[in-house]
Write a protein that holds these residues in place. Structure first.
Motif, PDB file in Angstrom:
ATOM      1  N   VAL A  38      -6.034 -66.762 -14.918  1.00 44.39           N
ATOM      2  CA  VAL A  38      -5.475 -65.610 -15.647  1.00 44.39           C
ATOM      3  C   VAL A  38      -6.064 -65.549 -17.052  1.00 44.39           C
ATOM      4  O   VAL A  38      -6.437 -64.482 -17.546  1.00 44.39           O
ATOM      5  CB  VAL A  38      -3.939 -65.699 -15.700  1.00 44.39           C
ATOM      6  N   SER A  39      -6.160 -66.699 -17.694  1.00 46.55           N
ATOM      7  CA  SER A  39      -6.724 -66.766 -19.049  1.00 46.55           C
ATOM      8  C   SER A  39      -8.153 -66.247 -19.064  1.00 46.55           C
ATOM      9  O   SER A  39      -8.539 -65.458 -19.938  1.00 46.55           O
ATOM     10  CB  SER A  39      -6.686 -68.210 -19.554  1.00 46.55           C
ATOM     11  N   GLU A  40      -8.946 -66.671 -18.076  1.00 48.38           N
ATOM     12  CA  GLU A  40     -10.351 -66.268 -18.036  1.00 48.38           C
ATOM     13  C   GLU A  40     -10.499 -64.783 -17.699  1.00 48.38           C
ATOM     14  O   GLU A  40     -11.295 -64.071 -18.322  1.00 48.38           O
ATOM     15  CB  GLU A  40     -11.092 -67.115 -16.999  1.00 48.38           C
ATOM     16  N   LEU A  41      -9.750 -64.298 -16.728  1.00 52.39           N
ATOM     17  CA  LEU A  41      -9.881 -62.910 -16.284  1.00 52.39           C
ATOM     18  C   LEU A  41      -9.393 -61.914 -17.332  1.00 52.39           C
ATOM     19  O   LEU A  41      -9.983 -60.840 -17.504  1.00 52.39           O
ATOM     20  CB  LEU A  41      -9.120 -62.704 -14.976  1.00 52.39           C
ATOM     21  N   LEU A  42      -8.317 -62.253 -18.038  1.00 57.74           N
ATOM     22  CA  LEU A  42      -7.715 -61.307 -18.984  1.00 57.74           C
ATOM     23  C   LEU A  42      -8.125 -61.552 -20.428  1.00 57.74           C
ATOM     24  O   LEU A  42      -7.732 -60.799 -21.323  1.00 57.74           O
ATOM     25  CB  LEU A  42      -6.187 -61.349 -18.868  1.00 57.74           C
ATOM     26  N   LEU A  53       8.909 -63.697 -22.407  1.00 62.86           N
ATOM     27  CA  LEU A  53       8.244 -62.397 -22.315  1.00 62.86           C
ATOM     28  C   LEU A  53       7.528 -62.239 -20.973  1.00 62.86           C
ATOM     29  O   LEU A  53       7.659 -61.205 -20.306  1.00 62.86           O
ATOM     30  CB  LEU A  53       7.250 -62.246 -23.462  1.00 62.86           C
ATOM     31  N   VAL A  54       6.772 -63.229 -20.556  1.00 59.99           N
ATOM     32  CA  VAL A  54       6.117 -63.240 -19.251  1.00 59.99           C
ATOM     33  C   VAL A  54       6.241 -64.650 -18.673  1.00 59.99           C
ATOM     34  O   VAL A  54       5.618 -65.591 -19.179  1.00 59.99           O
ATOM     35  CB  VAL A  54       4.613 -62.874 -19.337  1.00 59.99           C
ATOM     36  N   ASP A  64       0.269 -58.725  -9.678  1.00 59.50           N
ATOM     37  CA  ASP A  64       1.039 -57.638 -10.284  1.00 59.50           C
ATOM     38  C   ASP A  64       1.374 -57.915 -11.743  1.00 59.50           C
ATOM     39  O   ASP A  64       1.633 -56.986 -12.519  1.00 59.50           O
ATOM     40  CB  ASP A  64       2.342 -57.403  -9.503  1.00 59.50           C
ATOM     41  N   GLN A  65       1.363 -59.190 -12.152  1.00 62.74           N
ATOM     42  CA  GLN A  65       1.662 -59.535 -13.539  1.00 62.74           C
ATOM     43  C   GLN A  65       0.470 -59.275 -14.457  1.00 62.74           C
ATOM     44  O   GLN A  65       0.650 -59.202 -15.673  1.00 62.74           O
ATOM     45  CB  GLN A  65       2.089 -61.009 -13.645  1.00 62.74           C
ATOM     46  N   PHE A  66      -0.745 -59.126 -13.888  1.00 58.79           N
ATOM     47  CA  PHE A  66      -1.917 -58.869 -14.711  1.00 58.79           C
ATOM     48  C   PHE A  66      -1.731 -57.594 -15.548  1.00 58.79           C
ATOM     49  O   PHE A  66      -2.057 -57.549 -16.736  1.00 58.79           O
ATOM     50  CB  PHE A  66      -3.163 -58.724 -13.823  1.00 58.79           C
ATOM     51  N   HIS A  67      -1.228 -56.568 -14.885  1.00 63.74           N
ATOM     52  CA  HIS A  67      -1.067 -55.283 -15.563  1.00 63.74           C
ATOM     53  C   HIS A  67      -0.060 -55.408 -16.710  1.00 63.74           C
ATOM     54  O   HIS A  67      -0.251 -54.837 -17.793  1.00 63.74           O
ATOM     55  CB  HIS A  67      -0.601 -54.225 -14.552  1.00 63.74           C
ATOM     56  N   TYR A  68       1.003 -56.168 -16.476  1.00 60.88           N
ATOM     57  CA  TYR A  68       2.036 -56.356 -17.496  1.00 60.88           C
ATOM     58  C   TYR A  68       1.473 -57.123 -18.698  1.00 60.88           C
ATOM     59  O   TYR A  68       1.687 -56.741 -19.860  1.00 60.88           O
ATOM     60  CB  TYR A  68       3.205 -57.116 -16.877  1.00 60.88           C
ATOM     61  N   ILE A  69       0.727 -58.194 -18.421  1.00 61.86           N
ATOM     62  CA  ILE A  69       0.132 -58.984 -19.501  1.00 61.86           C
ATOM     63  C   ILE A  69      -0.886 -58.157 -20.273  1.00 61.86           C
ATOM     64  O   ILE A  69      -0.952 -58.199 -21.509  1.00 61.86           O
ATOM     65  CB  ILE A  69      -0.526 -60.257 -18.933  1.00 61.86           C
ATOM     66  N   ASP A  70      -1.693 -57.381 -19.542  1.00 59.37           N
ATOM     67  CA  ASP A  70      -2.704 -56.556 -20.193  1.00 59.37           C
ATOM     68  C   ASP A  70      -2.055 -55.505 -21.097  1.00 59.37           C
ATOM     69  O   ASP A  70      -2.578 -55.189 -22.170  1.00 59.37           O
ATOM     70  CB  ASP A  70      -3.575 -55.876 -19.133  1.00 59.37           C
ATOM     71  N   ARG A  71      -0.915 -54.950 -20.670  1.00 58.00           N
ATOM     72  CA  ARG A  71      -0.216 -53.970 -21.514  1.00 58.00           C
ATOM     73  C   ARG A  71       0.276 -54.629 -22.794  1.00 58.00           C
ATOM     74  O   ARG A  71       0.208 -54.032 -23.870  1.00 58.00           O
ATOM     75  CB  ARG A  71       0.962 -53.349 -20.767  1.00 58.00           C
TER      76      ARG A  71
END
Length: 272
Positions: free
Chosen positions: A10-14, A29-30, A47-54
């Motif tokens: 997740v760290s690398e992708l986002l 928060l997450v 599905d959490q990627f979108h939330y973290i990205d926001r």
């Protein structure tokens, strides 16, 4: 497609640090969707990627994590819109503040370049000046030129009515014309310029009118200064409505040796 992603993935992708994801978890928060009980490794769903990205996106606008958490907690857009509009107003105010600071900085650069661009100190010249506004205090006869007026002005300036961004760093003196023609420097006032006309009334603010000014320079606080050339230039001319002396710092240590541009108001004009 993978169902779970490690915190490292997740760290690398986002493009977000693992420490930040740990902190998001800590403050609620997450939270990772799964934690391996044996290793303590955290895992996230796609599905959490979108939330973290926001969250990252909202942080880029300057929203705090607390503001983001409050805006996103119930999933509705109403709170988020309120936070976004408030941040928009805050950024607009900050932009105005920065633009004013930039404008003052540009003015200060021109202030130091002015003497270099106008290097004929003994030649009188005329300038068409716009209206200027200055915070001004009185000076009285027989008081020290270099202390009383500046001290009085400092007290008014620090009264809390003005912000530092309201001032342009140029001081000067209002001069008594008759004393000047007698070869003496007798200030009737001491001032510092304001960046613009105040939006409120202040008894210490004075307008220097727009108009044509006759100008020449001299080190009027220096012990060896004399006004004989001024008397010759103005001989037979009508008494001006206003005489001011703008300070120009060509010496950052010995302010008594600074150049002053003495300006005699010849004609006023109405600005459109």
């Amino acid at each position: 497609m993978e169902k779970l992603f490690s915190i490292g993935t997740v760290s690398e992708l986002l493009g977000i640090s693992k420490q930040t994801l740990h902190y998001y978890d800590k403050i609620g928060l997450v939270k990772p969707c799964s934690i391996d009980s044996a290793t303590g490794y955290r895992y996230y769903e796609y599905d959490q990627f979108h939330y973290i990205d926001r969250i990252k996106y909202l942080q880029s606008f300057g929203l705090s994590l607390k503001e983001i958490e409050d805006a996103l907690e119930d999933g509705a857009v109403d709170k988020l819109l309120v936070s976004l509009k408030k941040q928009e107003q805050d950024l607009e105010e900050e932009a105005r503040r920065l633009e004013k600071k930039k404008s003052n900085l540009s003015w200060y650069i021109r202030y130091y370049e002015y003497l270099q661009d106008n290097s004929y100190p003994d030649v009188p010249f005329k300038r068409n000046m716009p209206a200027r506004y200055a915070l001004t205090v009185p000076c009285y006869p027989n008081e020290p030129i270099r202390a009383s007026g500046p001290i009085r002005l400092t007290k008014v300036r620090s009264s809390g009515v003005f912000n530092e961004d309201d001032f342009l760093r140029q001081n000067g003196y209002l001069l008594d014309y008759d004393a000047l023609m007698s070869g003496r420097i007798q200030p009737t006032g001491y001032y510092i310029y304001l960046s613009e006309k105040p939006a409120f009334e202040c008894p210490f603010v004075r307008e220097f009118p727009a108009g044509e000014y006759l100008c020449f320079r001299g080190r009027i606080l220096a012990d060896d200064w004399n006004a004989e050339h001024i008397k010759k230039i103005l001989a037979g001319s009508p008494q001006p409505e206003l005489v001011i002396a703008d300070e120009y710092e060509d010496n950052l240590k010995k302010f008594t040796q600074c150049v002053y541009e003495i300006q005699f108001l010849l004609h006023t004009r109405q600005e459109r």
